[in-house]
Design a protein around this motif. Sequence first.
Motif, PDB file in Angstrom:
ATOM      1  N   ASP A 140      -3.279   9.920   5.840  1.00  0.00           N
ATOM      2  CA  ASP A 140      -2.190  10.620   5.148  1.00  0.00           C
ATOM      3  C   ASP A 140      -2.686  11.567   4.059  1.00  0.00           C
ATOM      4  OD1 ASP A 140      -0.138   9.288   6.587  1.00  0.00           O
ATOM      5  OD2 ASP A 140      -0.420   7.518   5.308  1.00  0.00           O
ATOM      6  N   LEU A 141      -4.001  11.687   3.894  1.00  0.00           N
ATOM      7  CA  LEU A 141      -4.525  12.436   2.760  1.00  0.00           C
ATOM      8  C   LEU A 141      -4.144  13.907   2.805  1.00  0.00           C
ATOM      9  CD1 LEU A 141      -6.177  12.389   0.161  1.00  0.00           C
ATOM     10  CD2 LEU A 141      -8.240  12.750   1.538  1.00  0.00           C
ATOM     11  N   VAL A 142      -4.257  14.544   3.941  1.00  0.00           N
ATOM     12  CA  VAL A 142      -3.946  15.977   4.026  1.00  0.00           C
ATOM     13  C   VAL A 142      -2.487  16.223   3.650  1.00  0.00           C
ATOM     14  CG1 VAL A 142      -3.699  17.936   5.590  1.00  0.00           C
ATOM     15  CG2 VAL A 142      -5.754  16.524   5.679  1.00  0.00           C
ATOM     16  N   ALA A 143      -1.585  15.399   4.152  1.00  0.00           N
ATOM     17  CA  ALA A 143      -0.162  15.590   3.869  1.00  0.00           C
ATOM     18  C   ALA A 143       0.132  15.429   2.382  1.00  0.00           C
ATOM     19  CB  ALA A 143       0.671  14.596   4.680  1.00  0.00           C
ATOM     20  N   TYR A 144      -0.482  14.450   1.741  1.00  0.00           N
ATOM     21  CA  TYR A 144      -0.232  14.241   0.321  1.00  0.00           C
ATOM     22  C   TYR A 144      -0.877  15.328  -0.527  1.00  0.00           C
ATOM     23  CZ  TYR A 144       2.371   9.900   0.480  1.00  0.00           C
ATOM     24  OH  TYR A 144       3.367   8.979   0.671  1.00  0.00           O
ATOM     25  N   VAL A 145      -2.041  15.804  -0.131  1.00  0.00           N
ATOM     26  CA  VAL A 145      -2.652  16.912  -0.844  1.00  0.00           C
ATOM     27  C   VAL A 145      -1.763  18.153  -0.754  1.00  0.00           C
ATOM     28  CG1 VAL A 145      -4.563  18.574  -0.732  1.00  0.00           C
ATOM     29  CG2 VAL A 145      -5.030  16.122  -0.803  1.00  0.00           C
ATOM     30  N   ALA A 146      -1.216  18.420   0.416  1.00  0.00           N
ATOM     31  CA  ALA A 146      -0.321  19.569   0.560  1.00  0.00           C
ATOM     32  C   ALA A 146       0.913  19.407  -0.323  1.00  0.00           C
ATOM     33  CB  ALA A 146       0.085  19.721   2.020  1.00  0.00           C
ATOM     34  N   GLN A 147       1.457  18.201  -0.372  1.00  0.00           N
ATOM     35  CA  GLN A 147       2.638  17.938  -1.210  1.00  0.00           C
ATOM     36  C   GLN A 147       2.338  18.189  -2.683  1.00  0.00           C
ATOM     37  OE1 GLN A 147       4.952  14.112  -0.783  1.00  0.00           O
ATOM     38  NE2 GLN A 147       4.002  13.689  -2.763  1.00  0.00           N
ATOM     39  N   GLU A 148       1.205  17.665  -3.180  1.00  0.00           N
ATOM     40  CA  GLU A 148       0.889  17.823  -4.595  1.00  0.00           C
ATOM     41  C   GLU A 148       0.431  19.240  -4.922  1.00  0.00           C
ATOM     42  OE1 GLU A 148       1.796  15.344  -6.775  1.00  0.00           O
ATOM     43  OE2 GLU A 148       2.627  14.736  -4.832  1.00  0.00           O
ATOM     44  N   ALA A 149      -0.169  19.926  -3.949  1.00  0.00           N
ATOM     45  CA  ALA A 149      -0.523  21.336  -4.170  1.00  0.00           C
ATOM     46  C   ALA A 149       0.729  22.164  -4.405  1.00  0.00           C
ATOM     47  CB  ALA A 149      -1.301  21.873  -2.980  1.00  0.00           C
ATOM     48  N   ARG A 150       1.790  21.841  -3.700  1.00  0.00           N
ATOM     49  CA  ARG A 150       3.050  22.581  -3.871  1.00  0.00           C
ATOM     50  C   ARG A 150       3.753  22.197  -5.164  1.00  0.00           C
ATOM     51  NH1 ARG A 150       3.265  21.382   1.958  1.00  0.00           N
ATOM     52  NH2 ARG A 150       2.925  23.342   3.093  1.00  0.00           N
ATOM     53  N   ARG A 151       3.566  20.980  -5.629  1.00  0.00           N
ATOM     54  CA  ARG A 151       4.219  20.517  -6.852  1.00  0.00           C
ATOM     55  C   ARG A 151       3.461  20.922  -8.108  1.00  0.00           C
ATOM     56  NH1 ARG A 151       5.713  14.211  -5.346  1.00  0.00           N
ATOM     57  NH2 ARG A 151       7.533  14.643  -4.021  1.00  0.00           N
ATOM     58  N   GLY A 152       2.168  21.110  -7.983  1.00  0.00           N
ATOM     59  CA  GLY A 152       1.330  21.362  -9.159  1.00  0.00           C
ATOM     60  C   GLY A 152       1.272  22.828  -9.532  1.00  0.00           C
ATOM     61  N   ASP A 153       0.355  23.117 -10.418  1.00  0.00           N
ATOM     62  CA  ASP A 153       0.177  24.487 -10.926  1.00  0.00           C
ATOM     63  C   ASP A 153      -1.205  25.008 -10.533  1.00  0.00           C
ATOM     64  OD1 ASP A 153       2.706  24.516 -12.319  1.00  0.00           O
ATOM     65  OD2 ASP A 153       1.783  23.211 -13.810  1.00  0.00           O
ATOM     66  N   GLY A 154      -1.551  24.809  -9.266  1.00  0.00           N
ATOM     67  CA  GLY A 154      -2.821  25.329  -8.781  1.00  0.00           C
ATOM     68  C   GLY A 154      -3.951  24.332  -8.761  1.00  0.00           C
ATOM     69  N   TRP A 155      -3.648  23.042  -8.987  1.00  0.00           N
ATOM     70  CA  TRP A 155      -4.656  21.989  -8.929  1.00  0.00           C
ATOM     71  C   TRP A 155      -4.116  20.771  -8.194  1.00  0.00           C
ATOM     72  CZ3 TRP A 155      -9.730  22.079 -10.412  1.00  0.00           C
ATOM     73  CH2 TRP A 155     -10.142  23.163 -11.198  1.00  0.00           C
ATOM     74  N   VAL A 156      -5.028  20.020  -7.575  1.00  0.00           N
ATOM     75  CA  VAL A 156      -4.730  18.723  -6.970  1.00  0.00           C
ATOM     76  C   VAL A 156      -5.790  17.744  -7.465  1.00  0.00           C
ATOM     77  CG1 VAL A 156      -4.580  17.407  -4.820  1.00  0.00           C
ATOM     78  CG2 VAL A 156      -3.688  19.738  -4.905  1.00  0.00           C
ATOM     79  N   LYS A 157      -5.385  16.507  -7.721  1.00  0.00           N
ATOM     80  CA  LYS A 157      -6.308  15.493  -8.251  1.00  0.00           C
ATOM     81  C   LYS A 157      -6.457  14.325  -7.279  1.00  0.00           C
ATOM     82  CE  LYS A 157      -8.459  12.846 -11.404  1.00  0.00           C
ATOM     83  NZ  LYS A 157      -7.738  12.458 -12.627  1.00  0.00           N
ATOM     84  N   LEU A 158      -7.695  14.102  -6.817  1.00  0.00           N
ATOM     85  CA  LEU A 158      -8.026  12.953  -5.990  1.00  0.00           C
ATOM     86  C   LEU A 158      -8.718  11.882  -6.838  1.00  0.00           C
ATOM     87  CD1 LEU A 158      -9.663  14.722  -2.898  1.00  0.00           C
ATOM     88  CD2 LEU A 158      -7.243  14.222  -3.275  1.00  0.00           C
ATOM     89  N   VAL A 159      -8.602  10.646  -6.418  1.00  0.00           N
ATOM     90  CA  VAL A 159      -9.432   9.577  -6.959  1.00  0.00           C
ATOM     91  C   VAL A 159     -10.584   9.407  -5.969  1.00  0.00           C
ATOM     92  CG1 VAL A 159      -9.560   7.149  -7.636  1.00  0.00           C
ATOM     93  CG2 VAL A 159      -7.498   8.493  -8.123  1.00  0.00           C
ATOM     94  N   GLY A 160     -11.759   9.894  -6.368  1.00  0.00           N
ATOM     95  CA  GLY A 160     -12.885   9.958  -5.445  1.00  0.00           C
ATOM     96  C   GLY A 160     -13.593   8.649  -5.230  1.00  0.00           C
ATOM     97  N   ASP A 161     -13.587   7.781  -6.242  1.00  0.00           N
ATOM     98  CA  ASP A 161     -14.170   6.450  -6.076  1.00  0.00           C
ATOM     99  C   ASP A 161     -13.499   5.479  -7.020  1.00  0.00           C
ATOM    100  OD1 ASP A 161     -15.476   6.586  -8.675  1.00  0.00           O
ATOM    101  OD2 ASP A 161     -17.113   7.686  -7.753  1.00  0.00           O
ATOM    102  N   TRP A 162     -13.631   4.217  -6.718  1.00  0.00           N
ATOM    103  CA  TRP A 162     -13.083   3.140  -7.548  1.00  0.00           C
ATOM    104  C   TRP A 162     -13.757   1.854  -7.114  1.00  0.00           C
ATOM    105  CZ3 TRP A 162     -10.762   3.849 -11.916  1.00  0.00           C
ATOM    106  CH2 TRP A 162     -10.038   2.823 -12.549  1.00  0.00           C
ATOM    107  N   ILE A 163     -13.501   0.782  -7.806  1.00  0.00           N
ATOM    108  CA  ILE A 163     -14.112  -0.479  -7.419  1.00  0.00           C
ATOM    109  C   ILE A 163     -13.573  -0.950  -6.070  1.00  0.00           C
ATOM    110  CG2 ILE A 163     -12.439  -1.868  -8.718  1.00  0.00           C
ATOM    111  CD1 ILE A 163     -14.805  -3.825  -9.286  1.00  0.00           C
TER     112      ILE A 163
END
Length: 363
Positions: A134-157
């Motif tokens: 689902d990553l591509v779909a959510y990135v597209a959604q947040e790209a449209r909602r944001g102001d030219g940036w998208v934020k991923l969580v690249g790593d975590w425990i």
Amino acid sequence: MSDRAVLHVKGRVLAGPEDVRDELWVVDGRVSYGRPAGARDIRTVEGWALPGLVDAHCHVGLGPHGPVDAATAEKQALTDREAGTLLIRDAGSPSDTRWVDDRDDLPKIIRAGRHIARNRRYIRNFAHEIEPADLVAYVAQEARRGDGWVKLVGDWIDRDLGDLAPSWPRDAVEAAIAEAHRLGARVTAHCFAESSLRDLVEAGIDCVEHATGLTEDLIPLFAARGVAIVPTLVNIATFPDLAAGGEARFPRWSAHMRRLHERRYDTVRAAYDAGIPVYVGTDAGGSLAHGLVAAEVAELVTAGIPPLDALSATSWAARAWLGRPGLEEGAPADLVVYESDPRADVRVLASPRRVVLNGQVVQ
């Protein structure tokens, strides 16, 4: 404009690192370097003026347990304003803060939408928690909602592994970053560990937050690709306490966090020396206090970044990177005035004499 009220800023105006002017005028909320004809109602502010400071990693509308109400978000924004932060790149928030845009007395915000994290691999109530499909779909959604940036969580425990681990397979981040770029958005990612970085950079990411995992073999890759980092050293200072809290359940993770903390200054200095763009961000919001921009600049200096470049990382260079003007002719009059030259001693940033936002003296 015969009787229009104007603001006169005199002393030293730092339009650029070496571009020092004797004065500027504020007319209709905009910067002018020519005295307005016929001005009579003039308010004068004296000192050393800088463009409004930038916090390039901040979270307005986010508290320790997730989204906060508008009154709390307003208090966060005002705290940042009082510290001289007049431009924020909000690096992920579950709150809708668009109402801030209608307030001339609050800092301007460039939003990255809401964090996008892997299921059960981030702080609860902060992010969209999804699986790679689902990553591509959510990135597209947040790209449209944001102001030219998208934020991923690249790593975590990874609780099964007991240590930090990448959140996303390579093919998923490649497709997601390509989609964000297609929609005109840049992508950044929270990354503490070493293991998440190569895939993200080779996939085309634009920025990495924290970047504590930068190693000697990865630094040339960042430099060659022009990937910026926002180290958030005031946040990395909390790693020993985090490690102590997780010692009993995750000793491997705790030891890793301590190592990342111990080399934090060497990591940032090595990145700077290699030509990697470094910008100021505090990670305010969540559990960290707002208004720490001066402390973060001081941390960059402690890490070995020359004071002028550390100052630029929260002013001239940061604004250019985010596509926002500084103190150019006709730009919005967002500036901070200090008692003495912040180029000589960045500690001056902790004590603004005056804050001017949209041409109005708000402090």
